[in-house]
Write an enzyme that holds these catalytic residues in place. Structure first.
Site, PDB file in Angstrom:
ATOM      1  N   HIS A  62       0.511  -0.593   0.122  1.00  0.00           N
ATOM      2  CA  HIS A  62      -0.292   0.018   0.218  1.00  0.00           C
ATOM      3  C   HIS A  62       0.461   1.573   0.123  1.00  0.00           C
ATOM      4  CE1 HIS A  62      -3.268  -1.986   1.291  1.00  0.00           C
ATOM      5  NE2 HIS A  62      -4.352  -1.800   0.509  1.00  0.00           N
ATOM      6  N   ASP A  64       0.901   4.373   1.212  1.00  0.00           N
ATOM      7  CA  ASP A  64       1.538   4.265   2.711  1.00  0.00           C
ATOM      8  C   ASP A  64       2.975   4.405   3.858  1.00  0.00           C
ATOM      9  OD1 ASP A  64      -0.262   2.697   2.903  1.00  0.00           O
ATOM     10  OD2 ASP A  64      -0.682   3.466   5.206  1.00  0.00           O
ATOM     11  N   HIS A  65       2.931   2.652   2.979  1.00  0.00           N
ATOM     12  CA  HIS A  65       3.999   2.300   3.715  1.00  0.00           C
ATOM     13  C   HIS A  65       5.364   2.259   2.401  1.00  0.00           C
ATOM     14  CE1 HIS A  65       1.923   0.637   6.628  1.00  0.00           C
ATOM     15  NE2 HIS A  65       0.810   0.767   6.437  1.00  0.00           N
ATOM     16  N   ASP A 209       0.608  -3.745   8.600  1.00  0.00           N
ATOM     17  CA  ASP A 209      -0.896  -3.450   9.125  1.00  0.00           C
ATOM     18  C   ASP A 209      -1.590  -5.099   9.105  1.00  0.00           C
ATOM     19  OD1 ASP A 209      -0.079  -1.103   8.591  1.00  0.00           O
ATOM     20  OD2 ASP A 209      -1.277  -0.884   6.629  1.00  0.00           O
TER      21      ASP A 209
END
Length: 314
Positions: A62, A64-65, A209
């Site tokens: 993802h 954001d990572h 996550d």
């Protein structure tokens, strides 16, 4: 060993929380866990040296990572990096890195080694004399893995036994320290004859996550995890949202930490919906009524956690 929380937010950054990234400093080397957008700028405000980052561990793909990777790769190239950089991540990581390098005009003259990790089984992905790194499959909306960094502690010399056997400081003692037998006065002496069991080393787990997984907690317990960094995207009242988005709540993370046997749990990946943390703090207080021994911390950007268990404000 020192942890530096470069980014502690979730999908959307805020004024106070950048996208996820955590630095672990051990024996002069930097290990980077996730590399969200703005990671390289966050590093500027810390004592983390980008040139000492040898391994980057990506939990999942993802944005954001991972969106901090392109800038970081280019910046360390500008600084003259020549030694290899290792990047670990789940399936499709190699494709992502290839796409990054094919966009724009990059002049990267150092080797980049990409290692794709199974999101189905646990693995020991690095093994050295001083540390091991393990991966563990977790459950999220895309293939995802958690990581465990474990310090390797060697047996300690029992000086009383060494003196009793008449072993002097020199080649024989060094060989015993290195795990080899030696012969002294016609007698074979083994390392076990002159050593004590190793002290418990530091072991850090990072969930990435994920939903709460008892299997992950049991894996951490098997490895004797001492510090668990676990995502806590939501407070307890948002349990439905957590389940729908395949994330964890504060209580989820605390329960996993307790089951794992970790001494300390550090909560991170805080949703942008939280301007302040009273809901998180309430959940922690409620949990600690029944579990007072668990050391609980809520991570903040640019905070450090040292081997001695102390927060340091940058």
């Amino acid at each position: 060993m020192k942890l530096t929380f470069l980014g502690t937010g979730a999908a959307i950054p805020t004024k106070y929380r950048a996208h996820p990234s955590i630095s672990l400093k051990f024996d002069g080397e930097i290990f980077l866990f996730d590399c969200g957008e703005n990671t390289q700028r966050q590093i500027i405000f810390t004592d983390v040296s980008p040139m000492k980052i040898n391994n980057i561990f990506i939990s999942h793909l993802h944005g954001d990572h991972v969106l901090g990777i392109p800038g970081l790769l280019q910046s360390i190239a500008f600084q003259g990096r020549t030694k290899p950089l290792n990047i670990y991540g789940p399936e499709e990581t190699a494709k992502m890195i290839k796409n990054i390098l094919n966009v724009g005009y990059h002049s990267i003259d150092y080797p980049i080694n990409v290692y794709e990790i199974s999101s189905k089984t646990s693995e020991k992905i690095i093994s050295t004399d001083n540390y091991d790194v393990f991966s563990f499959p977790v459950v999220h909306s895309v293939p995802a893995v958690a990581y465990v960094f474990r310090q390797v502690k060697k047996p300690r010399m029992d000086l009383e036994k060494v003196n009793k056997l008449g072993i002097e400081i020199g080649p024989d003692l060094k060989r015993l320290k290195d795990g080899y037998n030696v012969e002294l006065n016609g007698k074979i002496i083994t390392p076990e004859d002159v050593t004590l069991p190793p002290k418990k080393g530091i072991c850090v787990g990072y969930s990435g996550d994920t939903i709460p997984l008892n299997e992950f907690a049991d894996f951490l317990k098997e490895l004797k995890c001492t510090i668990l960094i676990h995502e806590a995207t939501f407070d307890k009242t948002m349990d439905k949202n957590a389940k729908e988005t395949l994330h964890s709540t504060v209580h989820d993370a605390l329960n996993i930490a307790k089951r794992s046997g970790a001494n300390t749990v550090i909560l991170t990946h805080i949703s942008a919906r939280y301007d302040e943390l009273s809901a998180f703090e309430k959940d922690v207080v409620e949990f600690k009524v029944e579990h007072p021994d668990l050391h609980v911390l809520i991570a903040e950007d640019l905070m450090e956690y040292s081997l001695k268990g102390k927060w340091v404000k940058m």
